[in-house]
Design a protein around this motif. Structure first.
Motif, PDB file in Angstrom:
ATOM      1  N   LEU A 301      26.444  51.502  -3.002  1.00 26.91           N
ATOM      2  CA  LEU A 301      26.309  50.106  -3.435  1.00 26.91           C
ATOM      3  C   LEU A 301      25.075  49.929  -4.304  1.00 26.91           C
ATOM      4  N   GLU A 303      22.003  47.407  -5.522  1.00 26.33           N
ATOM      5  CA  GLU A 303      21.194  46.494  -4.680  1.00 26.33           C
ATOM      6  C   GLU A 303      21.841  45.110  -4.522  1.00 26.33           C
ATOM      7  N   GLU A 306      24.804  45.292  -2.220  1.00 30.03           N
ATOM      8  CA  GLU A 306      24.386  45.511  -0.826  1.00 30.03           C
ATOM      9  C   GLU A 306      24.049  44.177  -0.152  1.00 30.03           C
ATOM     10  N   LYS A 310      26.158  42.528   3.022  1.00 26.66           N
ATOM     11  CA  LYS A 310      25.463  42.210   4.288  1.00 26.66           C
ATOM     12  C   LYS A 310      25.936  40.846   4.792  1.00 26.66           C
TER      13      LYS A 310
END
Ligand code: FAD
Length: 315
Positions: A301, A303, A306, A310
């Motif tokens: 992934l 940044e 990601e 999440k």
């Protein structure tokens, strides 16, 4: 790409392009993939690695454009289906559509809903696939799985799999279990009735879902269940946010139904992720409802991705 056979004769490839192994047709290269043909192959692979990604038919998996670092086990060559009276034993990689057609041939009812779902049996068990009021867990007796924690093959009863709406322990404990095969009990019925149900289900899909000529991963979000038990349509919520037809580069919300995202033009995983986050965020802001994502993400992934995943991966 070169096919190499390991010393225990498992077919494997380095730098393998997964574009034709996911229904979104995302271009993604896996460092190494193994095409398993039986349980022993899976045991042998777990001798080599602790963590692998298991891939069925890739109809619910968003692969990363930046590639897949974990070894990938592809189950589709492990696909025996064997009927005995009103029971059937099915290997993990078998196509559930084939299963549905074969069951009808033997006048066995229970798999009519599977027609039109481009999935493997293992993936369908992991996700507790369902449609038209039926789900894969309804007629399940038991599942043979490799349990990575105990390094053993075990047989799990239906109750032990803790099935709920699009969920099972295979999904809630990612990386721990590999579905090897499953046993189902079906019901003898008139073949014409079964066929009629399958035809009706197919017609329903044609009316409300994109075909795979518009590459997609099925419904993006689960239909949320309100505290009073009422189930509402995620697609309608997304539609009320005015997002039908909304696009980011190659990916976009289908014009006819708000809960499908299409790869319109060589989309990347980041285009897809940004579109589904826009859907999630808009519904949250407008209705104060946090949609739950059905899609499984796999691979490296960036940044920003990601951060989004999440938020989206909540169960
Ligand atoms: C056009 C279209 C229509 C769809 N319609 C429906 C529908 O009506 N109902 C529905 O529920 N879903 C639907 N889906 C979504 C999807 O088909 C299901 O979620 C299906 O169960 C995924 O199966 P798969 O083999 O493709 O799984 P994959 O995408 O390959 O994998 C999904 C997850 O299961 C895991 N997995 C796969 N095989 C195994 C295994 N052997 N052991 C352990 N884990 C495994 C993977 O690691 C991953 O976490 C649709 C998708 C499309 C594209």
């Amino acid at each position: 790409m070169e096919c190499i056979c390991s010393k225990n004769n498992i077919e494997f490839y380095n730098n393998f392009q997964l574009k034709n192994f996911n229904t979104l047709k995302i271009s993604s290269v896996a460092d190494i993939v193994y095409f398993v043909k039986g349980e022993q192959d899976i045991l042998d692979i777990f001798e080599l690695y602790d963590d692998v990604h298991v891939l069925g038919w890739g109809s619910n998996t968003l692969f990363s454009t930046f590639g897949i670092e974990k070894p990938v086990i592809i189950t589709r060559k492990m696909s025996d289906i064997s009927f005995r009276h009103d029971t059937v034993e099915v290997q993990a990689g078998a196509s559930v559509q084939k299963l549905s057609v074969e069951a009808c041939r033997f006048s066995l009812s229970g798999f009519e809903f599977l027609i039109g779902i481009p999935a493997s049996m293992g993936g369908a068990v992991a996700m507790n696939a369902g449609a038209h009021g039926q789900s894969i867990s309804d007629c399940l007796i038991s599942v043979r799985m490799y349990d990575k924690n105990d390094k053993k093959i075990k047989v799990f009863s239906k109750d032990e799999l803790l099935f709920s709406y699009r969920n099972s322990i295979v999904k809630t404990q990612p990386g721990r279990f590999v579905v090897l095969s499953a046993k189902f009990k079906l019901e003898k019925k008139d073949k014409n009735l079964i066929k009629k149900m399958m035809d009706d289900n197919t017609q329903f899909r044609i009316n409300v879902q994109p075909s795979l000529s518009l590459p997609n991963l099925g419904s993006v979000f689960k239909n949320p269940i309100l505290p009073d038990g009422q189930k509402i349509s995620a697609g309608k919520l997304i539609d009320k946010c005015g997002l039908k037809g909304f696009r980011i580069l190659g990916a976009g919300v289908w014009e006819k139904h708000g809960n499908f995202v299409i790869n319109y033009d060589n989309c990347t995983s980041s285009d897809y992720t940004n579109v589904i986050f826009k859907m999630y965020d808009s519904v949250k802001k407008k209705f104060n409802i946090e949609l739950e994502c059905e899609i499984v993400q796999a691979g490296r992934l960036s940044e920003p991705e990601e951060k989004i995943w999440k938020i989206l991966k909540k169960d």
